[in-house]
Write a protein that holds these residues in place. Structure first.
Motif, short mmCIF file in Angstrom:
data_model
loop_
_atom_site.label_atom_id
_atom_site.label_comp_id
_atom_site.label_asym_id
_atom_site.label_seq_id
_atom_site.Cartn_x
_atom_site.Cartn_y
_atom_site.Cartn_z
N UNK A 53 116.05 -24.59 -121.95
CA UNK A 53 116.77 -24.10 -120.77
C UNK A 53 118.25 -24.44 -120.88
N UNK A 54 118.54 -25.65 -121.30
CA UNK A 54 119.94 -26.06 -121.47
C UNK A 54 120.64 -25.16 -122.49
N UNK A 55 119.97 -24.87 -123.59
CA UNK A 55 120.57 -24.06 -124.64
C UNK A 55 120.96 -22.67 -124.11
N UNK A 56 120.09 -22.07 -123.32
CA UNK A 56 120.36 -20.74 -122.79
C UNK A 56 121.44 -20.78 -121.72
N UNK A 57 121.35 -21.74 -120.80
CA UNK A 57 122.26 -21.78 -119.66
C UNK A 57 123.66 -22.25 -120.01
N UNK A 58 123.75 -23.21 -120.91
CA UNK A 58 125.03 -23.90 -121.09
C UNK A 58 125.64 -23.78 -122.48
N UNK A 59 124.89 -23.25 -123.44
CA UNK A 59 125.42 -23.18 -124.81
C UNK A 59 125.34 -21.77 -125.39
N UNK A 60 125.12 -20.79 -124.53
CA UNK A 60 125.13 -19.41 -124.98
C UNK A 60 123.96 -19.00 -125.84
N UNK A 61 122.87 -19.77 -125.80
CA UNK A 61 121.72 -19.45 -126.62
C UNK A 61 121.05 -18.15 -126.19
N UNK A 62 120.61 -17.38 -127.16
CA UNK A 62 119.87 -16.16 -126.86
C UNK A 62 118.50 -16.54 -126.31
N UNK A 63 118.15 -15.97 -125.18
CA UNK A 63 116.92 -16.38 -124.50
C UNK A 63 115.69 -16.12 -125.38
N UNK A 64 115.59 -14.93 -125.96
CA UNK A 64 114.42 -14.61 -126.77
C UNK A 64 114.33 -15.49 -128.01
N UNK A 65 115.45 -15.68 -128.70
CA UNK A 65 115.43 -16.50 -129.91
C UNK A 65 115.11 -17.96 -129.59
N UNK A 66 115.65 -18.44 -128.47
CA UNK A 66 115.43 -19.85 -128.09
C UNK A 66 113.97 -20.11 -127.78
N UNK A 67 113.33 -19.21 -127.03
CA UNK A 67 111.93 -19.43 -126.69
C UNK A 67 110.99 -19.08 -127.84
N UNK A 68 111.42 -18.19 -128.75
CA UNK A 68 110.64 -17.96 -129.97
C UNK A 68 110.58 -19.27 -130.79
N UNK A 69 111.73 -19.94 -130.87
CA UNK A 69 111.79 -21.20 -131.61
C UNK A 69 110.91 -22.26 -130.95
N UNK A 70 110.91 -22.29 -129.61
CA UNK A 70 110.06 -23.24 -128.88
C UNK A 70 108.59 -23.01 -129.20
N UNK A 71 108.18 -21.74 -129.21
CA UNK A 71 106.76 -21.43 -129.41
C UNK A 71 106.31 -21.63 -130.86
N UNK A 72 107.25 -21.69 -131.78
CA UNK A 72 106.89 -21.89 -133.18
C UNK A 72 107.22 -23.30 -133.66
#
Length: 379
Positions: free
Chosen positions: A330-349
């Motif tokens: 959540x921090x990555x997406x909200x505060x560091x410009x992380x792509x939501x789909x890529x960030x949660x894909x990484x979480x799930x893998x």
């Protein structure tokens, strides 16, 4: 004697409720708690900064700015004078945003007596210090009893008298152990109990507060996945693993894992992650649907505690070396410009772990063996 334990009888007739309660903060939750206290038979003074809100409460018995269409309990006295609100108060509820708790505690310190308990009803972690709200209040207010009220509580439902339960938590001193019915936790719990508002007592201030702070961040994660088109399986996984992150942080800070399975942890997490009535969940849904942050809530400057907590929670977790991958996402997406789909894909893998932790197994996830196609996740 047959060895069977005697049934425990209620002892509420031996607990002295607080006759007068000051509620500081005339927003939705402050007005709801003032209504609860008044329904419980307490003298209630409600403090707020907005003169129009104060006038609406005193004149019309309503707070249309924050609780539209809801009649508050009659007899609440609203004021914008802090000294007037605190005059004669036997207990104080702080119901302002988490970022104002330190400032408000400093303002009330010279206005309340040394034995007056203060319950913080804001949820969060202070930037920089890593302090929970109760720790801030204790530092500023000195030796006064400091606690929190927390749980799965939407303000409008509470004010309407829907059946609601919450936890009243204070650290127990040695005298509190000897005479628990004289503790601030027991007295405030009885003071706030009504036919529709049920209280539970806890001595685990840290555990209760960690649940309240972390659940906001997990709710944003649930909202993001919901907005992106995922469904109940995804939310159930995030809630369950999010609760595990809560447990680990609480334990690292001296709290109890059991507390996180109660109202202030599992209860609050489930509520906040299951309804867009939560601003945290709602923000996540809008972001997941691709709405830019500046355009969320129709461009209105809505304060979302979990947005701020995403930084303070993960800062604290890093400091005490606790892994909180959902909060980090959540921090990555909200505060560091992380792509939501890529960030949660990484979480799930991320690596496969054991549940329970005692099995101590960690395996590479198969998806990490070869690069995945660079495409958007589809539910």
């Amino acid at each position: 004697m047959n060895g069977t334990a005697e049934p425990k009888l209620p002892q509420s007739d031996r607990v002295r409720p607080y006759a007068s309660i000051a509620v500081l903060g005339a927003g939705a939750w402050g007005s709801a708690l003032a209504t609860v206290a008044r329904r419980a038979g307490r003298e209630v003074r409600l403090w707020g900064r907005d003169a129009a809100v104060i006038d609406d409460i005193n004149t019309n018995n309503r707070n249309e700015a924050y609780l539209p269409g809801i009649a508050l309990a009659p007899g609440i006295r609203a004021t914008s004078d802090l000294a007037e609100a605190l005059d004669g108060a036997e207990a104080v509820l702080l119901v302002t945003p988490s970022r104002t708790v330190r400032q408000l505690c400093a303002a009330i310190a010279p206005l309340i007596g040394p034995g007056v308990p203060v319950a913080v009803c804001a949820k969060g972690i202070e930037e920089g210090t890593g302090y929970l709200m109760g720790h801030i209040a204790a530092e500023v207010l000195g030796r006064r009893p400091v606690g929190v009220i927390s749980g799965p509580t939407f303000a409008d439902e509470t004010a309407r008298g829907h059946l609601t339960a919450a936890t009243v938590a204070f650290n127990f001193t040695y005298p509190d152990r000897l005479s628990p019915l004289e503790s601030a936790a027991a007295r405030l719990a009885v003071s706030m109990s009504t036919d529709s508002f049920r209280t539970y007592i806890s001595d685990d201030l840290v555990g209760v507060e960690v649940g309240g702070a972390v659940k906001n961040v997990i709710a944003i994660a649930c909202g993001m996945m919901t907005g992106a088109g995922f469904a109940e399986n995804t939310r159930a996984a995030l809630i369950t693993r999010g609760m595990d992150e809560m447990k680990r942080l609480a334990e690292a800070l001296g709290g109890q894992r059991e507390t996180v399975t109660g109202l202030s942890g599992a209860g609050d997490l489930t509520l906040t992650c299951s309804s867009e009535s939560s601003r945290n969940m709602s923000l996540g849904v809008q972001l997941g649907a691709g709405i830019p942050r500046a355009q969320c809530f129709d461009g209105k400057p809505v304060v979302v505690e979990g947005e701020f907590n995403a930084v303070t929670v993960t800062d604290l977790a890093r400091r005490v070396r606790v892994s909180m991958p959902i909060c980090e996402a959540v921090r990555e997406v909200l505060h560091h410009g992380g792509d939501l789909n890529a960030t949660f894909r990484k979480l799930w893998s991320s690596p496969i772990q054991s549940e329970p932790r005692a099995m101590d197994i960690l395996l590479d996830h198969p998806s990490s063996w070869a690069p995945l196609p660079a495409q958007e996740i589809k539910p």
